[in-house]
Design a protein around this motif. Structure first.
Motif, PDB file in Angstrom:
ATOM      1  N   PHE A 184      45.863  45.035  39.988  1.00  0.00           N
ATOM      2  CA  PHE A 184      45.407  43.627  40.402  1.00  0.00           C
ATOM      3  C   PHE A 184      44.805  43.498  39.260  1.00  0.00           C
ATOM      4  O   PHE A 184      45.447  42.418  38.350  1.00  0.00           O
ATOM      5  CB  PHE A 184      45.720  43.502  41.523  1.00  0.00           C
ATOM      6  CG  PHE A 184      45.857  41.559  41.729  1.00  0.00           C
ATOM      7  CD1 PHE A 184      47.283  40.358  41.304  1.00  0.00           C
ATOM      8  CD2 PHE A 184      44.700  40.653  41.279  1.00  0.00           C
ATOM      9  CE1 PHE A 184      47.524  39.880  42.007  1.00  0.00           C
ATOM     10  CE2 PHE A 184      44.719  39.466  41.282  1.00  0.00           C
ATOM     11  CZ  PHE A 184      46.381  38.996  41.858  1.00  0.00           C
ATOM     12  N   TYR A 219      50.017  32.943  43.193  1.00  0.00           N
ATOM     13  CA  TYR A 219      48.581  32.688  41.839  1.00  0.00           C
ATOM     14  C   TYR A 219      48.609  30.878  41.433  1.00  0.00           C
ATOM     15  O   TYR A 219      47.215  30.501  41.903  1.00  0.00           O
ATOM     16  CB  TYR A 219      49.746  33.300  40.965  1.00  0.00           C
ATOM     17  CG  TYR A 219      47.545  34.014  39.988  1.00  0.00           C
ATOM     18  CD1 TYR A 219      46.919  35.309  40.464  1.00  0.00           C
ATOM     19  CD2 TYR A 219      47.286  33.068  38.709  1.00  0.00           C
ATOM     20  CE1 TYR A 219      46.052  35.214  39.853  1.00  0.00           C
ATOM     21  CE2 TYR A 219      46.302  34.013  38.208  1.00  0.00           C
ATOM     22  CZ  TYR A 219      45.700  34.318  38.385  1.00  0.00           C
ATOM     23  OH  TYR A 219      44.708  34.900  38.517  1.00  0.00           O
ATOM     24  N   GLY A 262      41.892  36.750  40.362  1.00  0.00           N
ATOM     25  CA  GLY A 262      41.840  38.505  41.004  1.00  0.00           C
ATOM     26  C   GLY A 262      39.970  38.751  41.198  1.00  0.00           C
ATOM     27  O   GLY A 262      39.694  39.280  42.163  1.00  0.00           O
TER      28      GLY A 262
HETATM   29  N1  PFF Z   1      44.295  39.834  36.636  1.00  0.00           N
HETATM   30  C1  PFF Z   1      44.264  38.598  37.224  1.00  0.00           C
HETATM   31  C2  PFF Z   1      43.278  38.605  37.958  1.00  0.00           C
HETATM   32  O1  PFF Z   1      42.899  39.609  38.205  1.00  0.00           O
HETATM   33  O2  PFF Z   1      43.267  37.518  39.054  1.00  0.00           O
HETATM   34  C3  PFF Z   1      46.060  38.557  37.927  1.00  0.00           C
HETATM   35  C4  PFF Z   1      46.826  39.351  36.619  1.00  0.00           C
HETATM   36  C5  PFF Z   1      47.976  38.460  35.468  1.00  0.00           C
HETATM   37  C6  PFF Z   1      47.850  40.227  37.604  1.00  0.00           C
HETATM   38  C7  PFF Z   1      48.464  39.621  35.083  1.00  0.00           C
HETATM   39  C8  PFF Z   1      48.947  41.079  37.315  1.00  0.00           C
HETATM   40  C9  PFF Z   1      49.054  40.442  35.628  1.00  0.00           C
HETATM   41  F1  PFF Z   1      50.025  40.710  34.968  1.00  0.00           F
END
Ligand code: PFF
Length: 460
Positions: A233, A112, A30
């Motif tokens: 996110f 992902y 992300g």
């Molecule tokens: N926060 C992670 C990122 O920025 O890659 C993605 C993510 C992990 C989103 C866990 C949501 C979550 F529950």
């Protein structure tokens, strides 16, 4: 006094361990892959400003709420919501919020993992010196060669899913805590090296200007929704990942301080990634709105032209894989914790089962980049024009499911839970800071999410 409950899955060794794990969850694709490309697609500065605002007034308070609910319930999000709803004497239907989170986590992980597979593939491409001396065109064709081949994407996706399931199967504490402690600082240092490279290009100022000078004409209502969705996110909010990590948090740790720390670290990493990438974009005449391939088409140029680039490139993509790995495990942890609690499965078995379903769903994303690249299921709607299945999955989860989940978490924490319960669990007294938190979660978050939703669908 906090509740006497303990988690059957164990507990973090201390507050620092939680901070590392939650940062591991938050910092991932992300920050380094997604933030730059959506900022690029949505015109830069104004988008970044909305995103930062959302982190501060929605993200941090919701993170506190999620950790608080998790620590109080001390179970998977589904069972935590059930238990807390019972204790607070409100509708048992709140457990569905836990279910919605499990579904969101599973859908997010399905794509992902495919993108993390790209990063894995790039570890080897970088390490073999493939990028040396390449121009933008050469780098572009390396990227297309990868994503045009379904078998290749499938293989890397499979490897990444297996890696994820192994760690999840072993349990949150063994291995994970130690890995994050080392790898996060290393990633940070490498990003600084890249920013250093970008500084030496002649487009550093242009990159920074793009990122930090708001041009409000460049952002749309949909862009605001994307910025808000990304705040959820990037901080892993709205689906129970931080809640389930909170359920392993020791009683005496300060929820407010940990949440602020995690959010600051996460934001810093995203901004550094942007500062490294946009100067390279402009210096090489590339398109900031190039889409999901952006970092894979820009950073290799930097590695191809710096001393020791093969080594640094390999290290960078390796660290990116680790960042994705520590996020991926948190996406599936709510489901696995539930399978263990309610079906008496061993962690290994639960992880394998959840992993297989996610892996299968990931095929939708694998084919979105090649065989089905021209399939635009909702192309008849203007907002979704040109959206592949992957784009739709990402839009649905990040921009709709997570903000909606966050909204409901806010409603539960600030309207359904008794005030005494949250005062007790947050343990920061009943003064100004508690009042501020409560005001944000009670009014600002729900109203902001609703307004942004209504704007995006054109009602406001
Ligand atoms: N926060 C992670 C990122 O920025 O890659 C993605 C993510 C992990 C989103 C866990 C949501 C979550 F529950």
């Amino acid at each position: 006094m906090p509740t006497e409950r303990t988690s059957i899955h164990g507990q973090w060794s201390n507050r620092l361990a939680f901070i590392l794990a939650a940062t591991g969850s938050a910092v991932g694709l992300g920050n380094i892959w997604k933030f730059p490309y959506i900022a690029g697609e949505n015109g830069g500065g104004a988008f970044v400003l909305v995103y930062l605002l959302c982190i501060a007034v929605i993200g941090i308070p919701i993170m506190m709420a999620e950790v608080m609910l998790g620590r109080r319930g001390r179970q998977s999000p589904i069972n935590t919501m059930r238990t807390l709803a019972y204790e607070e004497k409100v509708s048992p239907a709140w457990r569905w919020l836990g279910w919605a989170g499990v579904l969101a986590g599973f859908l997010i992980l399905s794509y992902y993992s495919v993108i993390a597979g790209w990063a894995l593939a790039y570890v080897f491409r970088a390490g073999s010196g493939l990028f040396t001396g390449l121009t933008a065109d050469g780098v572009q064709s390396i990227f297309s060669n990868l994503v045009d081949e379904p078998e290749r994407l499938l293989a890397w996706h499979t490897i990444f899913m297996v890696m994820t399931m192994i760690i999840v199967g072993r349990g949150v504490r063994s291995g994970l805590e130690r890995a994050v402690r080392l790898l996060m600082p290393a990633l940070f240092v490498l990003l600084l090296v890249l920013v250093g490279y970008a500084w030496n290009t002649d487009a550093f100022d242009q990159g920074l200007e793009f990122l930090f000078t708001p041009d409000f004409g460049a952002i749309t209502a949909n862009g605001v929704l994307i910025a808000m969705g990304h705040a959820f996110f990037t901080l892993s909010l709205g689906m129970g990942a931080i809640m389930v990590y909170g359920s392993y948090l020791p009683d005496n740790a300060s929820i407010a301080k940990t949440s602020v720390t995690v959010s600051l670290m996460d934001t810093t990493v995203a901004l550094l990634a942007g500062m490294a990438i946009f100067p390279i974009v402009f210096a090489n005449g590339l398109e900031p709105g190039a889409g999901p391939g952006l970092i894979f088409q820009t950073l290799p140029i930097a590695f191809g032209h710096m001393d020791g680039g093969a080594f640094f490139g390999m290290l960078f993509f390796l660290l990116l894989v680790f960042a994705a790995w520590t996020s991926a495990i948190s996406l599936i942890e709510p489901a696995v914790a539930w399978l263990v609690e309610n079906h008496g499965m061993s962690r290994i078995y639960a992880a394998a089962l959840a992993g297989m379903v996610t892996w299968g769903t990931g095929l939708l994303t694998v084919f979105s980049f090649n065989l089905w690249a021209d399939f635009k299921p909702l192309g008849m709607f203007a907002v979704f024009e040109g959206y592949t299945i992957f784009d739709l999955l990402d839009y649905l989860t990040a921009n709709i499911m997570l903000p909606l989940g966050g909204l409901l978490i806010a409603v539960f924490a600030a309207w359904q839970m008794r005030r005494e319960s949250s005062v007790e669990e947050l343990a920061m007294g009943d003064g100004f800071l508690y009042g501020l938190w409560r005001m944000l979660v009670r009014y600002i978050t729900p109203v902001a999410v609703i307004i942004v939703f209504l704007h995006a669908i054109g009602v406001l």
